[in-house]
Scaffold this active site. Structure first.
Site, short mmCIF file in Angstrom:
data_model
loop_
_atom_site.label_atom_id
_atom_site.label_comp_id
_atom_site.label_asym_id
_atom_site.label_seq_id
_atom_site.Cartn_x
_atom_site.Cartn_y
_atom_site.Cartn_z
N GLU A 144 88.58 74.01 -20.46
CA GLU A 144 90.04 73.86 -20.35
C GLU A 144 90.78 74.52 -21.51
O GLU A 144 91.64 73.93 -22.17
CB GLU A 144 90.38 72.37 -20.25
N GLU A 251 82.89 70.39 -10.90
CA GLU A 251 83.26 68.97 -11.11
C GLU A 251 84.00 68.38 -9.90
O GLU A 251 84.91 67.58 -10.03
CB GLU A 251 84.13 68.81 -12.36
O1 G3I Z 1 81.96 55.47 -25.35
C1 G3I Z 1 83.13 54.66 -25.40
C2 G3I Z 1 82.73 53.19 -25.48
O2 G3I Z 1 82.06 52.96 -26.71
C3 G3I Z 1 83.99 52.32 -25.38
O3 G3I Z 1 83.60 50.96 -25.37
C4 G3I Z 1 84.74 52.67 -24.09
C5 G3I Z 1 85.99 51.87 -23.90
O4 G3I Z 1 86.95 52.36 -24.82
O5 G3I Z 1 85.10 54.08 -24.12
C6 G3I Z 1 83.95 54.90 -24.14
O6 G3I Z 1 84.36 56.25 -24.16
C7 G3I Z 1 84.86 56.69 -22.90
C8 G3I Z 1 84.04 57.93 -22.49
O7 G3I Z 1 84.57 58.50 -21.28
C9 G3I Z 1 82.57 57.59 -22.25
O8 G3I Z 1 82.47 56.69 -21.19
C10 G3I Z 1 86.30 57.10 -23.11
O9 G3I Z 1 87.07 55.94 -23.35
C11 G3I Z 1 86.81 57.80 -21.85
O10 G3I Z 1 88.12 58.32 -22.07
C12 G3I Z 1 85.91 58.97 -21.48
O11 G3I Z 1 86.38 59.51 -20.25
C13 G3I Z 1 85.78 60.78 -19.91
C14 G3I Z 1 86.89 61.81 -19.79
O12 G3I Z 1 86.33 63.08 -19.41
C15 G3I Z 1 87.61 61.98 -21.11
O13 G3I Z 1 88.70 62.86 -20.90
C16 G3I Z 1 85.09 60.63 -18.57
O14 G3I Z 1 83.98 59.74 -18.68
C17 G3I Z 1 84.62 61.99 -18.09
O15 G3I Z 1 84.14 61.90 -16.75
C18 G3I Z 1 85.77 63.00 -18.09
O16 G3I Z 1 85.25 64.23 -17.73
C19 G3I Z 1 86.16 65.36 -17.81
C20 G3I Z 1 85.32 66.58 -18.11
O17 G3I Z 1 84.62 66.37 -19.32
C21 G3I Z 1 86.17 67.84 -18.15
N1 G3I Z 1 86.88 68.01 -16.89
C22 G3I Z 1 87.74 66.85 -16.55
C23 G3I Z 1 86.88 65.58 -16.46
C24 G3I Z 1 87.74 64.41 -16.08
O18 G3I Z 1 88.69 64.16 -17.09
#
Ligand code: G3I
Length: 340
Positions: A144, A251
């Site tokens: 991105e 994705e």
């Molecule tokens: O690891 C922490 C955990 O310790 C904590 O307890 C929990 C609650 O706060 O958060 C956890 O981190 C989360 C992380 O995913 C791992 O699960 C983050 O809050 C959460 O924001 C993060 O979301 C990810 C997101 O990208 C971030 O923008 C999604 O899982 C992931 O599927 C998503 O993937 C992205 C691609 O990388 C790029 N393309 C878009 C796609 C969707 O946004």
């Protein structure tokens, strides 16, 4: 006698090329994978190994996970995913080396000079890609990098290093693993210009300057209430294929929460849209991966992100294949890579 021999030799040669073309045109069905459910949920692991031939690390190779403190690397979660893939002969896509999101506090909040950031980025890429040399087939090197108007997105890397961060990241990744396929991964390209035009222009310059770049990732985070025009999406994909790049779908998901009609009607509409996009991939030789952003609905990132329930993937919360799964297999029939 000699003419006959040459003719047979020529026919064998042509058949060999055709077979090679046919083999090269296969499409892997892929999924984003999380280490937690892979470790704790046998049905998740079984669904993954029985239905997909490519996996993408969903979060485990992102900066905040892999280098939580400067110079301190943590690979346990990614190692588990790569080990599973190697055990079941699945291709691995590393996601992602350079992004504006999910950066560790020390990096996001640090006051670094340009030389510092260059050193940090080079060490990160060299360490991470080098660790998985020969084991991770493809990397989303930069994720991105572009804004919706086709200009470079304002992010820490652009501000701290300049636009050259993209070509430097690609070169460093290639140095660390010359065999890995390197991608720029974007959302929204299927909706065409101005974003697609901006990415196309930047990519053309990279290729002109012989920067190692092998593919564009079309993320395809779609929703029922805003489907792309399939003709336009196919045309955009062709423009990048014409540059000699892979045009993989990296994705895909189809959110149904804002769709019209009953749940059953929305699930059917979801299947139709998955089928349309899979057919675009099937008809584009440069599209050799059709990957969805998760193994099953109950592990999708989307409900936590939107705060509303959704079912955006190919398998439901009981790992039953949904109509979308059948639609994708039908569309990819004849191109689908069977097994590793
Ligand atoms: O690891 C922490 C955990 O310790 C904590 O307890 C929990 C609650 O706060 O958060 C956890 O981190 C989360 C992380 O995913 C791992 O699960 C983050 O809050 C959460 O924001 C993060 O979301 C990810 C997101 O990208 C971030 O923008 C999604 O899982 C992931 O599927 C998503 O993937 C992205 C691609 O990388 C790029 N393309 C878009 C796609 C969707 O946004």
């Amino acid at each position: 006698m000699l003419v006959g021999g040459l003719l047979i030799f020529g026919l064998i040669g042509a058949a060999g090329v055709a077979l090679q073309q046919a083999v090269r045109r296969t499409v892997r069905l892929g999924a984003a994978v999380s280490a937690g459910p892979l470790r704790d949920d046998p049905a998740y692991a079984a669904t993954l190994r029985n239905n997909f031939s490519s996996i993408t690390t969903e979060n485990e190779l992102k900066f905040e996970i892999v280098q939580p403190e400067r110079g301190v690397f943590s690979f346990a979660a990614a190692d588990a995913i790569v080990a599973f893939a190697e055990q079941h002969e699945l291709e691995v896509r590393g996601h992602t080396l350079v992004w504006h999101n999910q950066l560790p506090d020390w990096l996001r909040d640090g006051q670094f000079s340009r030389d510092d950031l260059l050193r940090i980025l080079r060490e990160h890429i060299t360490t991470v890609v080098g660790r998985y040399q020969g084991r991770i087939a493809a990397w989303d090197v930069v994720n991105e990098a572009f804004a919706s108007d086709g200009t470079l997105r304002d992010n820490l890397w652009l501000r701290g290093i300049g636009p050259e961060y993209i070509r430097l990241a690609l070169r460093w990744a290639h140095e660390a693993d010359p065999e890995a396929r390197l991608y720029l991964n974007e959302f929204g390209l299927e909706f065409g210009d101005p974003k697609a035009r901006g990415v196309e222009r930047a990519v053309s310059e990279l290729l002109r300057d012989e920067v190692p770049l092998h593919g564009i990732g079309f993320q395809m985070h779609l929703a029922l209430d805003n489907p792309p025009d399939p003709v336009l999406a196919a045309q955009v994909m062709q423009r990048f294929a014409d540059l000699g790049l892979r045009t993989d779908i990296t994705e895909m998901e189809v959110a149904i929460q804002n769709g019209a009609g009953s749940e059953a009607e929305r699930i059917a509409a979801q299947a139709a849209l998955f089928g349309v996009i899979a057919r675009i991939c099937a008809e584009q030789p440069a599209c050799q991966l059709f990957s969805v952003w998760g193994v099953a609905d109950h592990y999708s990132w989307l409900p936590a992100h939107t705060g509303r329930p959704d079912a955006p993937l190919l398998f439901d919360e009981r790992y039953r294949p949904k109509p979308a799964h059948a639609a994708v297999l039908r569309a990819l029939e004849g191109r689908l890579a069977r097994g590793p």
